[in-house]
Scaffold this active site. Structure first.
Site, PDB file in Angstrom:
ATOM      1  N   HIS A  78      -9.480  -4.469   2.596  1.00  0.00           N
ATOM      2  CA  HIS A  78      -8.196  -4.458   1.877  1.00  0.00           C
ATOM      3  C   HIS A  78      -7.391  -3.147   2.153  1.00  0.00           C
ATOM      4  CE1 HIS A  78      -5.093  -4.958  -1.111  1.00  0.00           C
ATOM      5  NE2 HIS A  78      -5.476  -3.979  -1.775  1.00  0.00           N
ATOM      6  N   GLN A  80      -7.509  -1.397   4.793  1.00  0.00           N
ATOM      7  CA  GLN A  80      -7.208  -1.373   5.789  1.00  0.00           C
ATOM      8  C   GLN A  80      -5.927  -2.197   6.268  1.00  0.00           C
ATOM      9  OE1 GLN A  80      -9.024   1.498   7.248  1.00  0.00           O
ATOM     10  NE2 GLN A  80      -8.855   0.404   9.099  1.00  0.00           N
ATOM     11  N   HIS A  82      -3.758  -2.970   3.902  1.00  0.00           N
ATOM     12  CA  HIS A  82      -2.748  -2.128   3.340  1.00  0.00           C
ATOM     13  C   HIS A  82      -1.996  -1.134   4.202  1.00  0.00           C
ATOM     14  CE1 HIS A  82      -0.701  -0.263  -0.120  1.00  0.00           C
ATOM     15  NE2 HIS A  82      -1.131  -1.436  -1.151  1.00  0.00           N
TER      16      HIS A  82
END
Length: 119
Positions: A78, A80, A82
């Site tokens: 998540h 990465q 984002h």
């Protein structure tokens, strides 16, 4: 590297990329009304936050490259995601600023903020 360490790094990435994303949206708002000085300032600040997020990511990659076993956790995936979407959004914002500046120079920039925003 234990789970707590991985989660800490993931949350550092999420924190800084989230801060960056907020600043990018503030830059978009400034662009819409022709405040390019503020837009530039917010985009620079957003880049500073992205650099912090990227540093956390790089530190993790260096540990991996040196042989440290990294267990993949969903929060890291998540984080990465984002970071990468925020980096892409910033690139789009830079292009949009160019378009807004051209529109303002041609006298075509209109404030699209609703007049009854507070109602």
């Amino acid at each position: 590297m234990n789970s707590d360490d991985i989660q800490l790094i993931a949350f550092e990435i999420i924190l800084h990329s989230g801060n960056s994303r907020t600043m990018i949206h503030e830059a978009f708002a400034a662009m819409r009304v022709g405040d390019f000085d503020k837009a530039d300032e917010r985009l620079k600040a957003s880049n500073d936050e992205l650099l912090l997020a990227h540093q956390s990511q790089s530190d993790l990659l260096k540990k991996y490259a040196s042989g440290t076993k990294i267990e993949m956790e969903i929060i890291l995936v998540h984080a990465q995601d984002h970071l990468m979407t925020t980096m892409t959004l910033r690139e789009v914002a830079l292009e949009m600023e160019h378009l807004y500046r051209n529109q303002a120079a041609a006298g075509e920039l209109k404030n699209d903020e609703p007049e009854d925003k507070g109602k």
